[in-house]
Scaffold this motif. Structure first.
Motif, PDB file in Angstrom:
ATOM      1  N   PHE A 306       5.449 -13.314 -15.090  1.00  0.00           N
ATOM      2  CA  PHE A 306       4.590 -14.395 -15.593  1.00  0.00           C
ATOM      3  C   PHE A 306       3.643 -14.786 -14.464  1.00  0.00           C
ATOM      4  O   PHE A 306       4.092 -15.149 -13.372  1.00  0.00           O
ATOM      5  N   ILE A 307       2.355 -14.721 -14.730  1.00  0.00           N
ATOM      6  CA  ILE A 307       1.374 -15.082 -13.706  1.00  0.00           C
ATOM      7  C   ILE A 307       0.760 -16.434 -14.074  1.00  0.00           C
ATOM      8  O   ILE A 307       0.258 -16.609 -15.186  1.00  0.00           O
ATOM      9  N   GLY A 308       0.825 -17.391 -13.141  1.00  0.00           N
ATOM     10  CA  GLY A 308       0.118 -18.661 -13.351  1.00  0.00           C
ATOM     11  C   GLY A 308       0.949 -19.837 -13.817  1.00  0.00           C
ATOM     12  O   GLY A 308       0.388 -20.843 -14.232  1.00  0.00           O
ATOM     13  N   LEU A 309       2.285 -19.768 -13.746  1.00  0.00           N
ATOM     14  CA  LEU A 309       3.091 -20.909 -14.200  1.00  0.00           C
ATOM     15  C   LEU A 309       3.017 -22.128 -13.266  1.00  0.00           C
ATOM     16  O   LEU A 309       2.928 -23.251 -13.737  1.00  0.00           O
ATOM     17  N   LEU A 321      -2.395 -13.936  -5.675  1.00  0.00           N
ATOM     18  CA  LEU A 321      -1.247 -13.693  -4.793  1.00  0.00           C
ATOM     19  C   LEU A 321      -0.014 -13.282  -5.609  1.00  0.00           C
ATOM     20  O   LEU A 321       0.688 -12.331  -5.270  1.00  0.00           O
ATOM     21  N   GLN A 322       0.241 -14.005  -6.707  1.00  0.00           N
ATOM     22  CA  GLN A 322       1.379 -13.654  -7.574  1.00  0.00           C
ATOM     23  C   GLN A 322       1.217 -12.242  -8.154  1.00  0.00           C
ATOM     24  O   GLN A 322       2.189 -11.478  -8.221  1.00  0.00           O
ATOM     25  N   ALA A 323      -0.007 -11.929  -8.579  1.00  0.00           N
ATOM     26  CA  ALA A 323      -0.253 -10.597  -9.156  1.00  0.00           C
ATOM     27  C   ALA A 323       0.017  -9.517  -8.103  1.00  0.00           C
ATOM     28  O   ALA A 323       0.693  -8.516  -8.378  1.00  0.00           O
ATOM     29  N   ARG A 324      -0.473  -9.729  -6.885  1.00  0.00           N
ATOM     30  CA  ARG A 324      -0.233  -8.748  -5.814  1.00  0.00           C
ATOM     31  C   ARG A 324       1.265  -8.639  -5.493  1.00  0.00           C
ATOM     32  O   ARG A 324       1.781  -7.561  -5.240  1.00  0.00           O
ATOM     33  N   PHE A 325       1.932  -9.795  -5.525  1.00  0.00           N
ATOM     34  CA  PHE A 325       3.378  -9.843  -5.267  1.00  0.00           C
ATOM     35  C   PHE A 325       4.121  -8.971  -6.292  1.00  0.00           C
ATOM     36  O   PHE A 325       4.912  -8.100  -5.935  1.00  0.00           O
ATOM     37  N   CYS A 326       3.836  -9.214  -7.585  1.00  0.00           N
ATOM     38  CA  CYS A 326       4.538  -8.481  -8.646  1.00  0.00           C
ATOM     39  C   CYS A 326       4.211  -6.989  -8.630  1.00  0.00           C
ATOM     40  O   CYS A 326       5.102  -6.146  -8.752  1.00  0.00           O
ATOM     41  N   ASP A 371       1.986 -24.672   0.075  1.00  0.00           N
ATOM     42  CA  ASP A 371       1.790 -23.746   1.202  1.00  0.00           C
ATOM     43  C   ASP A 371       3.050 -22.926   1.460  1.00  0.00           C
ATOM     44  O   ASP A 371       2.983 -21.730   1.732  1.00  0.00           O
ATOM     45  N   ASN A 372       4.216 -23.587   1.360  1.00  0.00           N
ATOM     46  CA  ASN A 372       5.491 -22.867   1.569  1.00  0.00           C
ATOM     47  C   ASN A 372       5.643 -21.770   0.527  1.00  0.00           C
ATOM     48  O   ASN A 372       6.113 -20.670   0.827  1.00  0.00           O
ATOM     49  N   TYR A 373       5.234 -22.094  -0.707  1.00  0.00           N
ATOM     50  CA  TYR A 373       5.363 -21.124  -1.794  1.00  0.00           C
ATOM     51  C   TYR A 373       4.472 -19.903  -1.537  1.00  0.00           C
ATOM     52  O   TYR A 373       4.919 -18.752  -1.635  1.00  0.00           O
ATOM     53  N   TYR A 374       3.207 -20.167  -1.178  1.00  0.00           N
ATOM     54  CA  TYR A 374       2.283 -19.043  -0.908  1.00  0.00           C
ATOM     55  C   TYR A 374       2.828 -18.167   0.222  1.00  0.00           C
ATOM     56  O   TYR A 374       2.823 -16.934   0.130  1.00  0.00           O
TER      57      TYR A 374
END
Length: 425
Positions: A306-309, A321-326, A371-374
């Motif tokens: 899921f991207i963008g929650l 960033l999430q897309a690159r992560f997945c 910031d911690n999440y990123y």
């Protein structure tokens, strides 16, 4: 070289901000990508649609965009890390400019030919052997159902489309008009009205300000611990929570009452994924989507993400960033932890959230911990982090929004380098 047989196939649901960056990174990883978009154009929530209710195919209109909307974050942080929004006179830009930007982005990375417009995803479920995904899609113009199979599914359907309506006693006896901000399109219909806006998030505050230009008076009802610092126009007043509705207005929790001709609920949206079958293993309770690893990968079926929650974030940068992560994991660039390890990681984080006093509906709220999440995503997948300047400018601009709702969009920023930005005016 990726051979046709070994090519991983990706289904991307939605062609808004999240879907476009997911498609881009899946394509760049050598994937075979299909994007299903139920609208006639890309851009997701940035597409203005005069209509409310259902579209011509009987599907709910997803757009919550209203006339004249400008971004509430500066464009300097609303582009993608390596594809910024082009320089222009203002930092706060109209929705049309955002749409143009997404069109340029899609053209630059060859995404357009992978998008199937007016295609509505009806059902996503694991195949019988649990090794792939069966995706049933309604081709709306031809009114036919088509079944596809994919190795990976990226859910990018946004979360500004299904109104969350509070249940107040007396809502059925109130004789005025009740509406959700999802159906707000312009302030014209509020000429001469007395309006209560319930909810003081970014859209509630924006709406109270816009409506006040036409309405006789506007009251903004909120339950913020500290009332908004911003100066509102003289015909806007702030009140605490509503206790109940009456035939002509409301009674507040402090016992005072007020009459209104219109009540506008700016009370947020529900996270809904009507196309996910129960077998996908995902549950949503009061906007807490689980079980997810790092707020994006489906722990039960780690070939779905899921991207963008998360919210209260720097959206486009985080989605990229999430897309690159997945994709790092999906494309085989890095091995995912075991399901047990992912569950344990999530349990530790959620426990920490509950200890901070967050409620279930804040399960994906970032704000002070963004910031911690990123950094966690970047370190875990060993990918490029979000630049420090983006994080700094996001904090400054978010503060300006809450301090000076009337004037903050006059600010003009310029990014100097990866660490520094300047305010030009």
């Amino acid at each position: 070289m990726v051979t046709e047989k070994s090519k991983r196939s990706y289904c991307v649901i939605g062609a808004g901000t999240a879907g476009l960056c997911a498609a881009r990174h899946a394509l760049q990883a050598g994937g075979d990508v299909t994007v299903f978009e139920m609208g006639k154009q890309l851009g997701g929530t940035w597409v203005f649609n005069e209509a409310t209710g259902k579209n011509e195919f009987g599907i709910d209109v997803h757009s919550s965009m209203y006339k004249g909307l400008k971004t509430n974050l500066p464009k300097e942080i609303m582009g993608f890390p390596d594809f910024p929004i082009p320089e222009q006179d203002s930092s706060y830009i109209p929705a049309e400019d955002m749409l143009n930007f997404f069109q340029q982005f899609a053209e630059a990375f060859g995404i357009l030919e992978h998008i199937r417009f007016s295609h509505y995803v009806v059902r996503v479920k694991p195949t019988i052997d649990d090794k792939a995904w069966e995706v049933i899609v309604r081709d709306c113009p031809n009114d036919k159902l088509v079944t596809y199979q994919f190795d990976y599914v990226l859910v990018c359907n946004g979360h500004y489309h299904t109104p969350n309506l509070p249940k107040y006693p007396g809502a059925d006896v109130y004789r005025g008009k009740q509406m959700h901000s999802h159906d707000y399109r312009s302030n014209e219909p509020f000429e001469g009205e007395t309006v209560l806006v319930i909810g003081a998030g970014p859209s509630g505050m924006d709406m109270a300000y816009e409506i006040s230009k036409k309405a006789i008076r506007v009251t903004l009802s909120h339950h913020l611990k500290d009332k908004p610092q911003t100066m509102f126009p003289s015909n806007v007043t702030l009140k605490q929570d509503v206790a109940r509705l009456t035939e002509t207005g409301v009674v507040y929790q402090d016992g005072t009452s007020e009459d209104f001709s219109v009540i506008c609920y700016s009370t947020g949206y529900k996270y809904t994924f009507p196309f996910l079958s129960v077998d996908c293993g995902i549950t949503v309770e009061d906007n807490h989507v689980q079980p997810l690893y790092k707020h994006c990968i489906n722990i039960r079926y780690p070939s779905m993400a899921f991207i963008g929650l998360p919210f209260y974030v720097c959206a486009a940068q985080m989605m990229d960033l999430q897309a690159r992560f997945c994709i790092k994991f999906f494309s085989g660039g890095k091995a995912l932890p075991s399901q047990e390890a992912m569950s344990a990681d999530t349990a530790v984080e959620m426990e920490e959230r509950w200890k901070r006093g967050l409620k279930k509906r804040q399960a994906h709220m970032m704000g002070p911990v963004e910031d911690n999440y990123y950094d966690d995503l970047a370190q875990t997948a060993e990918i490029e982090p979000i630049k420090p300047v983006i994080k700094k400018l996001h904090k400054v601009s978010a503060m300006r929004f809450s301090e000076d709702l009337v004037n903050f969009r006059n600010d003009k920023f310029r990014i100097v380098d990866d660490e520094t930005f300047v305010k030009v005016n």
